[in-house]
Design a protein around this motif. Structure first.
Motif, PDB file in Angstrom:
ATOM      1  N   PRO A  84      76.003  55.399  61.255  1.00 38.69           N
ATOM      2  CA  PRO A  84      75.823  56.671  62.314  1.00 38.69           C
ATOM      3  C   PRO A  84      77.000  57.552  62.238  1.00 38.69           C
ATOM      4  CG  PRO A  84      75.027  54.841  63.314  1.00 38.69           C
ATOM      5  CD  PRO A  84      75.708  54.177  61.813  1.00 38.69           C
ATOM      6  N   LYS A  85      76.686  59.029  62.553  1.00 38.40           N
ATOM      7  CA  LYS A  85      77.566  59.928  62.375  1.00 38.40           C
ATOM      8  C   LYS A  85      77.982  60.410  63.919  1.00 38.40           C
ATOM      9  CE  LYS A  85      79.204  64.376  60.610  1.00 38.40           C
ATOM     10  NZ  LYS A  85      78.632  65.902  59.880  1.00 38.40           N
ATOM     11  N   LYS A  86      79.363  60.164  64.350  1.00 43.00           N
ATOM     12  CA  LYS A  86      79.766  60.460  65.675  1.00 43.00           C
ATOM     13  C   LYS A  86      79.944  61.931  65.774  1.00 43.00           C
ATOM     14  CE  LYS A  86      82.154  58.845  69.577  1.00 43.00           C
ATOM     15  NZ  LYS A  86      83.276  57.771  70.172  1.00 43.00           N
ATOM     16  N   VAL A  87      79.393  62.670  66.751  1.00 44.51           N
ATOM     17  CA  VAL A  87      79.888  64.222  66.860  1.00 44.51           C
ATOM     18  C   VAL A  87      80.331  64.239  68.289  1.00 44.51           C
ATOM     19  CG1 VAL A  87      78.127  64.812  65.147  1.00 44.51           C
ATOM     20  CG2 VAL A  87      77.400  64.504  67.485  1.00 44.51           C
ATOM     21  N   SER A  88      80.961  65.364  68.670  1.00 45.88           N
ATOM     22  CA  SER A  88      81.733  65.422  69.998  1.00 45.88           C
ATOM     23  C   SER A  88      80.429  65.723  70.963  1.00 45.88           C
ATOM     24  CB  SER A  88      82.648  66.796  69.817  1.00 45.88           C
ATOM     25  OG  SER A  88      81.806  67.731  69.428  1.00 45.88           O
ATOM     26  N   ALA A  89      80.758  65.327  72.381  1.00 46.67           N
ATOM     27  CA  ALA A  89      80.002  65.550  73.486  1.00 46.67           C
ATOM     28  C   ALA A  89      79.870  67.035  73.846  1.00 46.67           C
ATOM     29  CB  ALA A  89      80.323  64.664  74.558  1.00 46.67           C
ATOM     30  N   SER A  90      79.131  67.386  74.491  1.00 45.06           N
ATOM     31  CA  SER A  90      78.707  68.716  75.188  1.00 45.06           C
ATOM     32  C   SER A  90      79.494  68.861  76.556  1.00 45.06           C
ATOM     33  CB  SER A  90      77.250  69.074  75.400  1.00 45.06           C
ATOM     34  OG  SER A  90      76.877  68.387  76.422  1.00 45.06           O
ATOM     35  N   MET A  91      79.753  70.169  77.130  1.00 45.50           N
ATOM     36  CA  MET A  91      80.367  70.270  78.374  1.00 45.50           C
ATOM     37  C   MET A  91      79.385  70.008  79.571  1.00 45.50           C
ATOM     38  SD  MET A  91      83.254  71.495  78.268  1.00 45.50           S
ATOM     39  CE  MET A  91      83.356  72.556  79.722  1.00 45.50           C
ATOM     40  N   MET A  92      78.089  69.597  79.167  1.00 41.39           N
ATOM     41  CA  MET A  92      76.906  69.319  80.252  1.00 41.39           C
ATOM     42  C   MET A  92      76.968  67.921  80.171  1.00 41.39           C
ATOM     43  SD  MET A  92      75.815  71.840  81.857  1.00 41.39           S
ATOM     44  CE  MET A  92      74.559  71.238  82.420  1.00 41.39           C
ATOM     45  N   ASN A  93      77.480  67.147  79.402  1.00 41.94           N
ATOM     46  CA  ASN A  93      77.327  65.785  79.258  1.00 41.94           C
ATOM     47  C   ASN A  93      78.763  65.114  78.577  1.00 41.94           C
ATOM     48  OD1 ASN A  93      75.820  63.419  79.853  1.00 41.94           O
ATOM     49  ND2 ASN A  93      75.056  63.088  77.922  1.00 41.94           N
ATOM     50  N   PRO A  94      79.853  65.381  79.579  1.00 39.18           N
ATOM     51  CA  PRO A  94      81.220  64.943  78.905  1.00 39.18           C
ATOM     52  C   PRO A  94      81.216  63.293  78.878  1.00 39.18           C
ATOM     53  CG  PRO A  94      81.409  65.521  80.923  1.00 39.18           C
ATOM     54  CD  PRO A  94      80.141  66.062  80.669  1.00 39.18           C
ATOM     55  N   LEU A  95      82.057  62.811  77.974  1.00 40.63           N
ATOM     56  CA  LEU A  95      82.359  61.365  77.836  1.00 40.63           C
ATOM     57  C   LEU A  95      81.080  60.710  77.044  1.00 40.63           C
ATOM     58  CD1 LEU A  95      84.238  60.376  80.984  1.00 40.63           C
ATOM     59  CD2 LEU A  95      85.050  61.226  78.908  1.00 40.63           C
ATOM     60  N   SER A  96      80.061  61.304  76.904  1.00 45.99           N
ATOM     61  CA  SER A  96      78.783  60.519  76.229  1.00 45.99           C
ATOM     62  C   SER A  96      79.169  60.171  74.775  1.00 45.99           C
ATOM     63  CB  SER A  96      77.559  61.620  76.310  1.00 45.99           C
ATOM     64  OG  SER A  96      77.665  62.798  75.597  1.00 45.99           O
ATOM     65  N   SER A 423      65.956  61.153  54.443  1.00 44.13           N
ATOM     66  CA  SER A 423      66.224  60.656  55.638  1.00 44.13           C
ATOM     67  C   SER A 423      65.805  61.642  56.547  1.00 44.13           C
ATOM     68  CB  SER A 423      67.560  60.306  55.751  1.00 44.13           C
ATOM     69  OG  SER A 423      68.054  59.163  54.619  1.00 44.13           O
ATOM     70  N   HIS A 424      65.488  61.335  57.746  1.00 39.73           N
ATOM     71  CA  HIS A 424      65.405  62.089  59.226  1.00 39.73           C
ATOM     72  C   HIS A 424      66.626  61.899  59.711  1.00 39.73           C
ATOM     73  CE1 HIS A 424      64.174  64.127  62.547  1.00 39.73           C
ATOM     74  NE2 HIS A 424      64.269  62.796  63.171  1.00 39.73           N
ATOM     75  N   GLN A 425      67.301  63.057  59.993  1.00 46.11           N
ATOM     76  CA  GLN A 425      68.638  62.864  61.086  1.00 46.11           C
ATOM     77  C   GLN A 425      68.217  62.861  62.469  1.00 46.11           C
ATOM     78  OE1 GLN A 425      71.286  66.022  59.650  1.00 46.11           O
ATOM     79  NE2 GLN A 425      72.322  64.404  58.451  1.00 46.11           N
ATOM     80  N   LYS A 426      68.428  61.589  63.039  1.00 50.79           N
ATOM     81  CA  LYS A 426      67.888  61.553  64.513  1.00 50.79           C
ATOM     82  C   LYS A 426      69.002  61.291  65.275  1.00 50.79           C
ATOM     83  CE  LYS A 426      66.111  57.425  65.016  1.00 50.79           C
ATOM     84  NZ  LYS A 426      64.780  56.281  65.031  1.00 50.79           N
ATOM     85  N   SER A 427      68.922  62.371  66.211  1.00 53.08           N
ATOM     86  CA  SER A 427      70.249  62.533  67.107  1.00 53.08           C
ATOM     87  C   SER A 427      69.970  61.933  68.430  1.00 53.08           C
ATOM     88  CB  SER A 427      70.179  64.120  67.574  1.00 53.08           C
ATOM     89  OG  SER A 427      70.343  64.961  66.445  1.00 53.08           O
ATOM     90  N   ILE A 428      70.993  61.003  68.779  1.00 53.75           N
ATOM     91  CA  ILE A 428      71.034  60.263  70.035  1.00 53.75           C
ATOM     92  C   ILE A 428      72.334  60.669  71.008  1.00 53.75           C
ATOM     93  CG2 ILE A 428      71.092  57.735  70.611  1.00 53.75           C
ATOM     94  CD1 ILE A 428      68.472  58.440  69.519  1.00 53.75           C
ATOM     95  N   VAL A 429      71.840  60.727  72.276  1.00 56.59           N
ATOM     96  CA  VAL A 429      72.853  60.720  73.217  1.00 56.59           C
ATOM     97  C   VAL A 429      72.921  59.655  74.143  1.00 56.59           C
ATOM     98  CG1 VAL A 429      73.826  62.136  75.045  1.00 56.59           C
ATOM     99  CG2 VAL A 429      72.935  63.466  73.139  1.00 56.59           C
ATOM    100  N   LYS A 430      74.023  59.048  74.274  1.00 61.85           N
ATOM    101  CA  LYS A 430      74.185  57.731  75.284  1.00 61.85           C
ATOM    102  C   LYS A 430      75.254  58.227  76.315  1.00 61.85           C
ATOM    103  CE  LYS A 430      75.094  52.930  75.461  1.00 61.85           C
ATOM    104  NZ  LYS A 430      75.747  51.640  74.508  1.00 61.85           N
ATOM    105  N   SER A 431      74.737  58.300  77.163  1.00 60.82           N
ATOM    106  CA  SER A 431      75.315  58.957  78.843  1.00 60.82           C
ATOM    107  C   SER A 431      75.854  57.791  79.303  1.00 60.82           C
ATOM    108  CB  SER A 431      74.503  59.563  79.431  1.00 60.82           C
ATOM    109  OG  SER A 431      73.563  60.776  78.950  1.00 60.82           O
ATOM    110  N   LYS A 432      76.911  58.145  80.001  1.00 58.07           N
ATOM    111  CA  LYS A 432      77.623  57.395  80.916  1.00 58.07           C
ATOM    112  C   LYS A 432      77.798  57.937  82.498  1.00 58.07           C
ATOM    113  CE  LYS A 432      80.910  56.119  77.241  1.00 58.07           C
ATOM    114  NZ  LYS A 432      82.137  55.948  76.967  1.00 58.07           N
ATOM    115  N   LYS A 433      77.300  56.840  83.421  1.00 53.41           N
ATOM    116  CA  LYS A 433      77.035  57.477  84.685  1.00 53.41           C
ATOM    117  C   LYS A 433      78.369  57.981  85.421  1.00 53.41           C
ATOM    118  CE  LYS A 433      73.773  53.607  85.865  1.00 53.41           C
ATOM    119  NZ  LYS A 433      73.544  52.499  86.795  1.00 53.41           N
ATOM    120  N   ILE A 434      79.494  57.392  84.995  1.00 52.74           N
ATOM    121  CA  ILE A 434      80.747  57.936  85.511  1.00 52.74           C
ATOM    122  C   ILE A 434      80.922  59.523  85.281  1.00 52.74           C
ATOM    123  CG2 ILE A 434      82.239  57.454  83.516  1.00 52.74           C
ATOM    124  CD1 ILE A 434      84.177  56.671  85.185  1.00 52.74           C
TER     125      ILE A 434
END
Length: 459
Positions: A84-96, A423-434
């Motif tokens: 899995p390739k890690k990409v930067s988080a968005s301003m709307m969902n920081p630290l994810s 391959s299909h590139q499947k995007s996943i965001v794992k959010s953090k409550k904090i």
């Protein structure tokens, strides 16, 4: 149709088992495929000789060697590409945690052609296996000896529920295309490619189309003509011109036409002798139907060099024609044979008008020492890929995606691009409550509106 549906169903059940998701499982079978190809090397080269009259050198250079190199590259890099390739988080969902996962499609159908019956069957298959799919390979019935060897190799390495092989007539291909597969990879002519795309589109099945077209070769007055002639003769008459990326026709500056013509003739004789038809290094046309089609494309009054046809050996000697306009029959379709028309131009605008008549070629070749002209051609002309001061060679680079655009194809493959294609590139965001942003929830007021504008202006 029952037989095809049964194979697809069995492969789908095998895919659901999850075995092909394991990268080590894929590498195991790719290594086994590599070792088996090594074992069958002499048989492969002999089959290519029988089907297309290829010398051992040309068979290895254009088919076997390329497949071996592809396998080596993909086995070496597969683990890295699969992670899995890690990409930067968005301003709307920081630290994810934001990751891209590569997901195989499932059951992939690969339809391969006759002109490079080993390379163009194995290259996409390697990509499909590397990406974690099950695969159905439809081989060409027009290259029976090579198709037979490929079948032997596949059946020795794989169970049918993982990779299966068919090599029947056109009706078999149609049945496979209409079966319940998840992805289609087709290499062949644009007319059939359009039918494949239509069938896939009706069922919303993704596909890659590797087609052809009239690939131009432009020679300007600054070009090294000796280098141009040598590279053109090599690229055009390889496989007797039965190459989708062969220079289909030359667009030459009028001031260099005569010298270029003479140098092309010189290199034809140097490579294949005074009588190319008798050269053991010069391939043949695949069958009588294609032999008759190609022989019918030229007329004696346009002949500059060549023109001999040997029906017994199915050989047509390298032939050079002068063509005066794009309305002539030979400029209406891809030649796919050892005939090379030359069109002379007086000014650069004519080049763009000529190419526009057969737009979106699979390849374009440019011979020039003028950097500005090089930049202009590359930026202004739409084509799949190509070379400056060379021909064909761009197809052999593991780091360069290969594919067409518009009429010449859809999608790319080779190396990492093959893994990506299957391959299909499947995007996943794992959010953090904090890090939850409270302002994104209703109710909304003017303060929140101003704040959200500021957030997006920062991005």
């Amino acid at each position: 149709m029952k037989r095809y549906n049964e194979v697809v169903s069995n492969q789908r059940e095998f895919f659901k088992s999850g075995k092909t998701i394991d990268v080590n499982y894929r590498k195991k079978y790719l290594n086994s495929l590599k070792n088996t190809i090594d074992k069958y090397e002499d048989k492969i080269l002999y089959a290519l000789r029988l089907d297309l009259g290829k010398s051992k050198f040309e068979g290895y250079e254009t088919e076997l060697g390329i497949v071996k190199s592809e396998l080596k590259n993909i086995i070496k890099n597969l683990e890295k590409w699969s992670k899995p390739k890690k990409v930067s988080a968005s301003m709307m969902n920081p630290l994810s945690d934001n990751k891209i996962y590569n997901q195989p499609y499932g059951v992939c159908l690969i339809l391969s052609p006759w002109n490079y019956p080993f390379q163009l069957a194995l290259m996409p298959l390697i990509g499909s296996i590397a990406a974690g799919n099950c695969s159905i390979l439809k081989l060409s019935e027009l290259s029976p000896f090579t198709s037979g060897v490929v079948r032997e190799i596949i059946e020795e390495v794989f169970d049918e529920e993982y990779v299966s092989v068919f090599s029947g007539e056109a009706d078999e291909a149609i049945s496979l295309i209409e079966s319940d597969v998840d992805f289609i990879f087709y290499t062949g002519n644009p007319k059939i490619g359009a039918s494949v795309a239509e069938s896939a589109g009706k069922r919303l099945i993704p596909c890659v189309l590797e087609l052809g077209g009239k690939s131009p070769c432009i020679i300007d007055r600054s070009a090294d003509l000796d280098n141009a002639a040598k590279k053109i003769v090599w690229g055009k008459f390889m496989n007797a011109g039965q190459t989708c990326v062969a220079p289909d026709y030359i667009i030459a500056d009028r001031l260099v036409f005569l010298e270029l013509r003479d140098k092309i003739i010189y290199y034809i004789k140097k490579f294949y002798g005074e009588n190319p038809i008798e050269s053991k290094d010069y391939p043949k046309i695949i069958n009588k139907r294609n032999f008759d089609r190609v022989c019918g494309l030229f007329e004696d009054k346009k002949l500059i060099y060549g023109g001999k046809c040997d029906e017994e050996q199915l050989k047509i000697e390298p032939t050079i024609l002068e063509v005066y306009n794009t309305d002539e029959k030979i400029m209406q379709e891809e030649i796919f044979g050892p005939i090379l028309p030359i069109i002379v131009y007086k000014n650069k605008n004519e080049i763009f008008n000529i190419i526009e008549k057969n737009k979106n070629p699979l390849a374009l070749y440019l011979f020039t020492e003028d950097k500005n002209f090089e930049k202009e051609i590359i930026e202004k002309v739409s084509f799949g890929g190509g070379c400056v001061n060379d021909t064909i060679i761009h197809c052999t680079s593991e780091g360069l995606p290969f594919g067409g655009i518009g009429r010449s194809g859809l999608g790319n493959y080779h190396g990492k691009a093959s893994f990506d294609a299957f391959s299909h590139q499947k995007s996943i965001v794992k959010s953090k409550k904090i890090a939850d942003i409270s302002m994104k929830y209703p109710p909304f007021d003017e303060r929140k509106f101003k704040l959200i504008k500021k957030v997006f202006n920062i991005l």
